[in-house]
Design an enzyme around this catalytic site. Sequence first.
Site, short mmCIF file in Angstrom:
data_model
loop_
_atom_site.label_atom_id
_atom_site.label_comp_id
_atom_site.label_asym_id
_atom_site.label_seq_id
_atom_site.Cartn_x
_atom_site.Cartn_y
_atom_site.Cartn_z
N THR A 135 4.98 -4.40 12.67
CA THR A 135 5.76 -3.31 13.23
C THR A 135 5.31 -2.98 14.65
OG1 THR A 135 6.01 -0.90 13.05
CG2 THR A 135 4.16 -1.84 11.91
N GLU A 137 4.77 -0.17 15.57
CA GLU A 137 3.92 1.03 15.48
C GLU A 137 2.44 0.70 15.69
OE1 GLU A 137 5.01 3.84 12.42
OE2 GLU A 137 7.04 3.06 12.36
P1 NAD Z 1 10.03 -0.95 1.73
O1 NAD Z 1 9.05 0.14 1.46
O2 NAD Z 1 11.48 -0.67 1.61
O3 NAD Z 1 9.73 -2.18 0.75
C1 NAD Z 1 8.45 -2.64 0.47
C2 NAD Z 1 8.51 -3.53 -0.76
O4 NAD Z 1 7.19 -4.02 -1.01
C3 NAD Z 1 8.97 -2.79 -2.02
O5 NAD Z 1 9.93 -3.57 -2.70
C4 NAD Z 1 7.69 -2.67 -2.84
O6 NAD Z 1 7.92 -2.67 -4.24
C5 NAD Z 1 6.92 -3.91 -2.39
N1 NAD Z 1 5.47 -3.75 -2.59
C6 NAD Z 1 4.71 -2.69 -2.21
N2 NAD Z 1 3.43 -2.90 -2.57
C7 NAD Z 1 3.38 -4.14 -3.15
C8 NAD Z 1 2.33 -4.92 -3.71
N3 NAD Z 1 1.07 -4.46 -3.76
N4 NAD Z 1 2.64 -6.14 -4.21
C9 NAD Z 1 3.93 -6.59 -4.20
N5 NAD Z 1 4.95 -5.89 -3.69
C10 NAD Z 1 4.68 -4.67 -3.16
O7 NAD Z 1 9.66 -1.49 3.16
P2 NAD Z 1 10.61 -2.10 4.31
O8 NAD Z 1 11.10 -0.98 5.15
O9 NAD Z 1 11.55 -3.05 3.69
O10 NAD Z 1 9.53 -2.89 5.18
C11 NAD Z 1 9.21 -4.25 4.88
C12 NAD Z 1 8.15 -4.74 5.83
O11 NAD Z 1 8.63 -4.65 7.17
C13 NAD Z 1 6.86 -3.92 5.81
O12 NAD Z 1 5.79 -4.81 5.91
C14 NAD Z 1 6.96 -3.01 7.00
O13 NAD Z 1 5.68 -2.70 7.50
C15 NAD Z 1 7.73 -3.90 7.97
N6 NAD Z 1 8.55 -3.19 8.97
C16 NAD Z 1 9.42 -2.23 8.57
C17 NAD Z 1 10.22 -1.61 9.53
C18 NAD Z 1 11.24 -0.56 9.12
O14 NAD Z 1 11.87 0.04 10.01
N7 NAD Z 1 11.49 -0.32 7.85
C19 NAD Z 1 10.11 -1.95 10.87
C20 NAD Z 1 9.19 -2.95 11.24
C21 NAD Z 1 8.42 -3.57 10.26
P1 TYD Z 2 10.88 7.23 9.78
O1 TYD Z 2 12.24 6.84 9.33
O2 TYD Z 2 9.92 7.81 8.78
O3 TYD Z 2 10.27 5.97 10.53
P2 TYD Z 2 8.92 5.85 11.43
O4 TYD Z 2 8.11 7.08 11.25
O5 TYD Z 2 8.26 4.65 10.83
O6 TYD Z 2 9.39 5.63 12.84
O7 TYD Z 2 11.03 8.31 10.95
C1 TYD Z 2 11.77 8.03 12.13
C2 TYD Z 2 11.67 9.22 13.03
O8 TYD Z 2 12.34 10.33 12.42
C3 TYD Z 2 10.24 9.71 13.25
O9 TYD Z 2 10.11 10.18 14.58
C4 TYD Z 2 10.08 10.87 12.28
C5 TYD Z 2 11.49 11.44 12.24
N1 TYD Z 2 11.86 12.08 10.96
C6 TYD Z 2 12.37 13.39 10.96
O10 TYD Z 2 12.48 14.06 12.01
N2 TYD Z 2 12.73 13.93 9.75
C7 TYD Z 2 12.61 13.27 8.58
O11 TYD Z 2 12.94 13.82 7.51
C8 TYD Z 2 12.11 11.93 8.61
C9 TYD Z 2 11.96 11.13 7.34
C10 TYD Z 2 11.76 11.37 9.83
#
Ligand code: NAD
Ligand code: TYD
Length: 352
Positions: A135, A137
Amino acid sequence: MKTYLVTGGAGFIGSNYVLYLLERYPQVKVINVDVLTYAGNLENLKSIEGDPRHFFVQADICDRAAVQKLFQDHDVDYLVNFAAESHVDRSILDPQVFVQTNVSGTLNLLQCAKEAWQIGEDEYKPGVKFLQVSTDEVYGSLGAEGFFTEQTPLDPHSPYSASKASADLLTKAFYDTYRLPINITRCSNNYGPFQFPEKLIPLMLNNALQHRELPVYGDGLQIRDWLYVEDHCQAVELVLRDGAVGEVYNIGGHNERTNLEIVGQIIAYLRQEADSAVGEHLIRHVIDRKGHDRRYGIDPTKISEALGWSPQTAFEQGIRKTIKWYLDNHDWVEHVTSGSYRDYYQRLYEGR
Ligand code: NAD
Ligand code: TYD
């Protein structure tokens, strides 16, 4: 014919990626490993039920024997690690499980992949790759100017981003030390179908539809760089196949928005298309997140120049598609918010 070991494939991005693979490649085998935490939902994979190319295994990425067995049972070409604890607010409340899954789990996968793929000193089966999905982040927070490049020093602030940065460093260490063929991708905030409604966009959508308050943290002027999930899947696929071994690639599409802009856009769309009672009056400024990063912004020059990637979905189009998906998939939302999606695995597998 490639065999993918996809971890976290029942989560938001992982399930989109599994669907993406099966849709595009007739000749593919996908081993989907997910322990099914609160964020894992097999209903995301309903459309591929019975597809002989997809094998779901409920297992923890921290479980050495379970992961070793997967490598023994299948001739894995690619490991794509999506599995993680992914929510910043949860990491602030309870960081321990973030270290367990995101750090120890990734280390376990790296060790098992190395063990299974190594054929000599610093030599691995041809064509294999370990891709760590990370990420933006991990880079910390930006001021008003500038973007994250792959050279930006890691400066994570939340327990979530610190655990992801640790996993990135371990992944890099396996390349530097053992020459394990790896890539690391660092993507900006994703949005799209199947996102758990604890994250900003689905949470606001869901609350608005129920005329509940829309909790904006602090002044709501924090900036995130949004990418439609399918564009992330495409970038991961490109890096996996064509990325130079050992390299990091940032993924983002120059779509910076303040949180208030996002909430405003959701309100405007819902008012127009679904429910005229939704309005700005629902917004509540609540206490700010601890250590809240102010701005994220990705410079995607490297992936676009080296691999020809660029996002296909403009933000206005993507957000409309996403809102429409949530409106059209009321059952999915209802099962997630009521918690009944947790029974789905039992009905699907244990009831047989
Ligand atoms: P999510 O929380 O929706 O899904 C995570 C999945 O991992 C779930 O299905 C959960 O059951 C599984 N999981 C958790 N712990 C586990 C374990 N110990 N063993 C096996 N499975 C396990 O997350 P997401 O938003 O789909 O993110 C997926 C990946 O992408 C993460 O690594 C996250 O850091 C990265 N990522 C997410 C975003 C975003 O905006 N959501 C952006 C950049 C990177
Ligand atoms: P989020 O979806 O939790 O993603 P990330 O923190 O990984 O970027 O949050 C996106 C942005 O929205 C972040 O600045 C926090 C803000 N936020 C709110 O203001 N209210 C909320 O209820 C949530 C979940 C996030």
